[in-house]
Scaffold this active site. Structure first.
Site, PDB file in Angstrom:
ATOM      1  N   HIS A  68      40.077  13.615  37.484  1.00  0.00           N
ATOM      2  CA  HIS A  68      41.062  13.101  38.443  1.00  0.00           C
ATOM      3  C   HIS A  68      40.503  13.130  39.873  1.00  0.00           C
ATOM      4  O   HIS A  68      40.502  12.124  40.575  1.00  0.00           O
ATOM      5  CB  HIS A  68      42.353  13.936  38.371  1.00  0.00           C
ATOM      6  CG  HIS A  68      43.374  13.569  39.401  1.00  0.00           C
ATOM      7  ND1 HIS A  68      44.463  12.782  39.103  1.00  0.00           N
ATOM      8  CD2 HIS A  68      43.482  13.857  40.725  1.00  0.00           C
ATOM      9  CE1 HIS A  68      45.183  12.608  40.199  1.00  0.00           C
ATOM     10  NE2 HIS A  68      44.611  13.256  41.199  1.00  0.00           N
ATOM     11  N   GLU A  69      40.035  14.286  40.272  1.00  0.00           N
ATOM     12  CA  GLU A  69      39.553  14.409  41.651  1.00  0.00           C
ATOM     13  C   GLU A  69      38.344  13.515  41.890  1.00  0.00           C
ATOM     14  O   GLU A  69      38.152  12.994  42.985  1.00  0.00           O
ATOM     15  CB  GLU A  69      39.232  15.871  41.989  1.00  0.00           C
ATOM     16  CG  GLU A  69      40.451  16.795  41.988  1.00  0.00           C
ATOM     17  CD  GLU A  69      41.618  16.300  42.841  1.00  0.00           C
ATOM     18  OE1 GLU A  69      41.376  15.595  43.835  1.00  0.00           O
ATOM     19  OE2 GLU A  69      42.780  16.612  42.495  1.00  0.00           O
ATOM     20  N   HIS A 122      39.347  10.125  43.021  1.00  0.00           N
ATOM     21  CA  HIS A 122      39.515  10.042  44.483  1.00  0.00           C
ATOM     22  C   HIS A 122      38.142   9.938  45.152  1.00  0.00           C
ATOM     23  O   HIS A 122      37.960   9.201  46.118  1.00  0.00           O
ATOM     24  CB  HIS A 122      40.195  11.304  45.021  1.00  0.00           C
ATOM     25  CG  HIS A 122      41.646  11.435  44.681  1.00  0.00           C
ATOM     26  ND1 HIS A 122      42.577  10.480  44.988  1.00  0.00           N
ATOM     27  CD2 HIS A 122      42.339  12.445  44.079  1.00  0.00           C
ATOM     28  CE1 HIS A 122      43.792  10.894  44.601  1.00  0.00           C
ATOM     29  NE2 HIS A 122      43.663  12.082  44.035  1.00  0.00           N
ATOM     30  N   HIS A 124      36.836   6.527  45.117  1.00  0.00           N
ATOM     31  CA  HIS A 124      37.559   5.710  46.098  1.00  0.00           C
ATOM     32  C   HIS A 124      36.927   5.895  47.486  1.00  0.00           C
ATOM     33  O   HIS A 124      36.793   4.950  48.249  1.00  0.00           O
ATOM     34  CB  HIS A 124      39.027   6.154  46.105  1.00  0.00           C
ATOM     35  CG  HIS A 124      40.011   5.115  46.545  1.00  0.00           C
ATOM     36  ND1 HIS A 124      41.360   5.353  46.563  1.00  0.00           N
ATOM     37  CD2 HIS A 124      39.856   3.853  46.995  1.00  0.00           C
ATOM     38  CE1 HIS A 124      41.982   4.273  47.000  1.00  0.00           C
ATOM     39  NE2 HIS A 124      41.096   3.351  47.272  1.00  0.00           N
TER      40      HIS A 124
HETATM   41 ZN   LIG Z   1      45.165  13.315  43.191  1.00  0.00          ZN
END
Ligand SMILES: [Zn+2]
Length: 701
Positions: free
Chosen positions: A484-485, A488, A491
């Site tokens: 998940h991290e 980011h 991104h």
């Molecule tokens: Zn998050």
């Protein structure tokens, strides 16, 4: 200094040249020179940085030339470099490796920085220039990113109060300073409450059920706090605590959960009640001053959801189905308790323990069987990185020659498939008392073509550190969090924008969780899972039947997971959908919380909210106020995108390149929902989310 560009604002007369923030870092990727930064360097750098940016802004405001894109917008984007450099380091470290000096400074700085921001955004001359450009934007012969920059600046000024009368601006400044100070005080108290609330165990028999590595980690943690010979179970951010799964003693489970759920509710040094009610009231006052009925209406206006009505409709649609699922799950857990002659009624402290037993029965595996296959470094390099390499062609090279702020931080250089440089990635995975709870991504350097900067991003997790010489074995939750991290992080790393304002994750809050959630799908993608899930001793791949069980068990316990999340999301809305007069006094905070949960239909004692109000840092520390719904809001886009990847053949370069090119690289330079439609080819569809969460049947209206 306006036409001169970035270099003109790079040196400061008022800051000693020896200060590590005085000039851009000369390290690769402008990585901050962590080895040279001392606590005493921050304060003068902040002071000089604020002075410098204010001088830059005054010069822009007083420029006798008529406003144009270059002398106003570009000049503003170029301003504040010194302040950016010191802020990025300071606020990253205040979260991940704080100390009493940083905390003290943070408390002093919060109102100063709020005042600094107000000095810019409430400056009538600056706003007049932005407003003039905004009105002319269609005829200025600008490209779409430039037009959007004008529009975003205009929105930011207006939302910050640029149109208020002078007396109201004074009120607003005062409110902003008080809110900033209260949020900082709240965060600092929470760190103290977390550390203070840790459960101390003197008799190892009370830890019966915990794995040997967890007991060793607890002994180590106690020793680190001067309690050699005892055991310390540190508190995670959430109401639920990982050890609740394994602890066999019901009494110890109840003590641990109570320690967690009572954080911040008791009189004394860690009491958060006056702070949270104070923050909620100040935010409501500010919203009304700005012309909105409450903080949620104000905050949501600048999101993709747009209104509290839309958020309430979504949460209200999901909550009854989620609670019904949780109640069904509770029946199965009670049966397990009864079958063992437990003789008690399922409580919140029992849920994880018996859920794990039922899961073992139904899917014939347990978390303990999996952990040896999730060695931390391997998960990162052979799992998280591997998936990114397959999707985007990017490669990673470990760098041990660069300074870090803590020995546990690992640095990787990231390259595009053609060998060109992409950025730096820092992995800071271990928990420590100086780090706040939870997991997050942040930037140390923001990508932008304007400033010629490539990104430096960091991922923080809170993995308990094993004793020296022991392997770090992750839970499946921690594995998912790492993916998940890193979503980011991608991104941030893929950002390919001109203006710093649009860099990477600078997108609406209810959109930012979408790319990170998409990246979670690769954690269980068969080709990825078999690549990283290898036994830490033998190197043998995780047996296929265990893999199959991991996948089959994914929908298990979704009622509880969805309910605890929704309860927190509804609590957040309750605190922020009221005017100042409706915010309770500190002594009524608990009653307010209880009433809000009951009213929303999510008051189900065995499943408490994922965060209770006092330790709900997402909303009272800042960031996600009125925005915690964002995770499930983004999950609609995530579930659609996961379906898109599956329809298009999954883990393939073409798919990754499409996601990167149309969405991840754009940052905030294009309207968020436009980006989604460009990538997905249609409007969002809620059905894949309902299916995934086992909530089908509520969404087909
Ligand atoms: Zn998050």
């Amino acid at each position: 200094m306006l036409a001169g560009g970035a270099q003109a604002t790079e040196s400061s007369d008022s800051l000693a040249a020896s200060n590590p923030f005085a000039r851009p870092s000369t390290l690769p990727y402008q990585l901050p020179p962590f080895d040279r930064i001392r606590n005493r360097d921050y304060d003068p750098a902040f002071a000089a940085g604020m002075t410098q940016q204010r001088a830059d802004m005054r010069a822009i405001a007083e420029n006798p030339a008529a406003p144009d894109f270059a002398n106003t917008l570009l000049a503003m984007e170029r301003s504040g470099r010194l302040l950016d450099r010191v802020s990025l380091v300071f606020f990253n470290l205040s979260a991940s490796d704080t100390n009493p000096e940083i905390q003290k400074l943070e408390a002093q700085l919060a109102p100063q920085l709020a005042a600094h921001r107000d000095a810019i955004l409430l400056d009538p001359q600056l706003f007049a220039r932005v407003d003039a450009l905004y009105r002319q934007r269609a005829t200025l012969d600008l490209n779409p990113e430039q037009v959007r920059l004008i529009e975003r600046y205009h929105t930011n000024f207006v939302r910050a109060g640029a149109r208020l009368a002078p007396a109201q601006k004074d009120q607003l400044r005062a409110l902003n300073a008080r809110i900033a100070a209260a949020q900082t005080a709240y965060e600092q108290r929470l760190l103290a409450a977390n550390n203070h609330g840790a459960l101390i165990i003197t008799d190892v028999r009370e830890l019966d059920g915990l794995a040997p590595d967890a007991i060793a980690a607890a002994a180590e943690a106690a020793k680190a706090r001067g309690l050699a010979g005892q055991y310390l179970i540190a508190l995670q951010n959430t109401s639920g605590q990982p050890a609740l799964t394994d602890l066999n003693s019901r009494a110890v489970r109840e003590r641990l959960l109570a320690a967690s759920m009572q954080r911040g509710w008791q009189d004394g040094d860690t009491d958060e009640r006056a702070l949270i009610t104070g923050i909620a009231r100040l935010r409501a006052e500010r919203a009304q001053l700005l012309g909105y009925p409450d903080h949620a209406t104000y905050a949501l206006e600048d999101s993709t959801a747009k209104t509290p009505t839309a958020v309430n409709a979504m949460l209200g649609r999901l909550a009854p189905a989620a609670v019904a699922n949780a109640r069904r799950e509770a029946v199965a857990l009670q049966q397990a308790i009864d079958a063992q002659g437990g003789g008690f009624q399922l409580g919140a402290a029992d849920w994880a323990h018996y859920a794990e037993q039922v899961r073992k029965q139904r899917y014939a595996f347990d978390e303990g069987q999996m952990k040896p296959y999730f060695e931390m470094r391997r998960v990162l390099e052979d799992g998280v990185f591997y998936a990114a390499t397959r999707l985007y062609g990017i490669t990673f090279k470990r760098r041990t020659d660069l300074p870090v702020y803590h020995p546990d931080v690992q640095v990787y250089e990231v390259f595009n498939s053609d060998g060109s440089r992409l950025g730096l990635f820092l992995a800071d995975y271990y928990a420590r008392p100086s780090k706040r709870g939870g997991a997050w991504m942040n930037n140390y350097v923001d990508q932008s073509h304007l400033l010629g900067a490539l990104p430096v991003v960091v991922n923080n997790l809170n993995v308990p550190k094993p004793p020296a010489g022991q392997p770090t074995l992750l839970t499946f939750d921690e594995v998912t969090t790492a993916f998940h991290e890193f979503g980011h992080a991608l991104h941030g790393l893929f950002s390919n924008v001109t203006y710093p304002l649009f860099s990477g994750t600078n997108v609406p809050r209810d959109f930012v969780e979408y790319p990170s959630q998409v990246n979670e799908m690769w954690a269980t993608w068969p080709e990825v899972l078999t690549h990283y899930a290898r036994h830490y001793q033998s190197g043998a791949p995780m047996p296929q039947e265990l893999v199959a069980k991991v996948l089959a068990a994914q929908k298990f316990n979704q009622g509880q997971a969805t309910t605890e999340y929704l309860a927190a999301a509804l609590l957040d809305q309750a605190w922020h959908q009221v005017g100042p007069a409706q915010v309770p006094q500190a002594a009524q905070a608990e009653a307010f919380e209880r009433a809000a949960l009951a009213k929303a239909g999510v008051a189900f004692a065995p499943v408490p909210p994922r965060y209770r109000s006092t330790y709900f840092a997402h909303i009272f520390g800042g960031g996600y106020a009125a925005g915690y719904y964002s995770y499930i809001w983004s999950e609609v886009l995530d579930a659609d995108s996961e379906a898109w990847f599956k329809r298009h053949g999954g883990l393939k370069r073409e798919n990754g390149d499409a996601f990167r090119g149309k969405l991840l690289s754009k940052g905030g330079s294009v309207d968020a929902m436009t980006l989604f439609r460009d990538f997905y080819g249609a409007e969002p569809d809620i059905r894949p989310l309902l299916e995934r969460r086992g909530l089908s049947g509520v969404g087909d209206t």
